[in-house]
Design an enzyme around this catalytic site. Sequence first.
Site, mmCIF file in Angstrom:
data_model
loop_
_atom_site.group_PDB
_atom_site.id
_atom_site.type_symbol
_atom_site.label_atom_id
_atom_site.label_comp_id
_atom_site.label_asym_id
_atom_site.label_seq_id
_atom_site.Cartn_x
_atom_site.Cartn_y
_atom_site.Cartn_z
ATOM 1 N N ARG A 21 0.851 -1.095 -0.142
ATOM 2 C CA ARG A 21 -0.076 0.081 0.020
ATOM 3 C C ARG A 21 0.987 1.223 -0.030
ATOM 4 O O ARG A 21 1.867 1.203 0.526
ATOM 5 C CB ARG A 21 -1.117 0.049 1.139
ATOM 6 C CG ARG A 21 -1.912 -1.073 1.250
ATOM 7 C CD ARG A 21 -2.829 -1.026 2.608
ATOM 8 N NE ARG A 21 -3.581 0.394 2.562
ATOM 9 C CZ ARG A 21 -3.965 1.237 3.673
ATOM 10 N NH1 ARG A 21 -3.114 0.844 4.782
ATOM 11 N NH2 ARG A 21 -4.608 2.191 3.732
ATOM 12 N N LYS B 236 2.620 -8.707 11.503
ATOM 13 C CA LYS B 236 2.205 -8.764 10.108
ATOM 14 C C LYS B 236 2.739 -10.243 9.481
ATOM 15 O O LYS B 236 3.979 -10.417 9.470
ATOM 16 C CB LYS B 236 2.452 -7.522 9.553
ATOM 17 C CG LYS B 236 1.991 -7.744 7.994
ATOM 18 C CD LYS B 236 2.257 -6.351 7.217
ATOM 19 C CE LYS B 236 1.792 -6.462 6.106
ATOM 20 N NZ LYS B 236 1.903 -5.059 5.034
ATOM 21 N N ARG C 291 -2.674 1.735 14.018
ATOM 22 C CA ARG C 291 -1.721 1.266 14.782
ATOM 23 C C ARG C 291 -2.166 0.900 16.208
ATOM 24 O O ARG C 291 -3.107 1.917 16.671
ATOM 25 C CB ARG C 291 -0.284 2.284 14.881
ATOM 26 C CG ARG C 291 0.275 2.386 13.649
ATOM 27 C CD ARG C 291 1.025 1.230 13.106
ATOM 28 N NE ARG C 291 1.988 1.804 11.997
ATOM 29 C CZ ARG C 291 1.351 1.400 10.881
ATOM 30 N NH1 ARG C 291 0.056 0.749 10.619
ATOM 31 N NH2 ARG C 291 2.361 1.648 9.768
#
Length: 320
Positions: free
Chosen positions: A118, A183, A318
């Site tokens: 992204r 992630k 976040r």
Amino acid sequence: MSLSPLRQTLLEILADGEFHSGEQLGERLGISRAAVSKHVAALKGLGLDVYSLTGRGHRLALPLALYDRAWLQQQLPLAPVEVFPVIDSTNQYLLERVESLSSGTLCLAECQTAGRGRRGKPWVSPFGCQLILSLYWRLEQGMAAVMGLSLAVGVAVVDALETLGYPGVTLKWPNDLYYQGRKLAGILVEMSGSAGGLCHVVVGVGLNLAMPDGESEKIDQPWSELRQVRREPVDRNQLAAHVGRSLQQAMQRFEHGGLASFVNRWNQLDCFCGQPVRLLMGEQEVRGVARGIDERGALRLDTEEGERLFFGGELSMRPL
């Protein structure tokens, strides 16, 4: 850097994870030991974790099963399956060919040299260490129908992983897969077309499998890999087949019913639901408690001013 036929053969020899001496490799490839060393160095340049020891030869740190295009095509008969050893970007490959593709076409690569995430961020993808997969789909409803697609894709990938025995993977709005707070995978949806006409959609998935130690310094956030979920070698062909099929089926569902049938499942998998988070929008920051997504895929955030809704785009969430 490309993978020449000679280097492809060298990699196929090394794929068993055993030591092969420079002399043996030279004999099999018809080249000198010095040339073997040069080609091994080229493989290392693609991110392959190759050990080279004097007196022992060369070996991969882990055995590597390369993608089998013929087998994958049998498992995924809906549309063509393209497989590349090295490519600049699987998404870009499909985007440049949308006029000639059929819905469900898949493109896989062992390595990307210009992968992106992204907001144009580079996507680190060393050779054979990730599932790098892109899918093409044609949406007759136009670009407006794409809203929330990355959320449906996330559900499809998690469902495929659970089917293969990889539990505990969660989702982070709007397009990441997480494992134990780190992630595991990213999703990139790109499109071309018009608001009222035909829309060409390309969905890219990058899933960490077993990353070399030296690659960690290139990644700017905490990350995880699939071998941490279940500590045994990943069958990359089985994984590609399951994820590819799940994506094709999800696109069929999405095309006919939109995001609605994915919302409850996404909220079940939301790794930040009920937790305080901060939402970054350029120079601005909004703080609140994440409450999952609504029927349109908007993030529901409880703030001091009450519930606010946010859609994807140039936003980043976040934990606090």
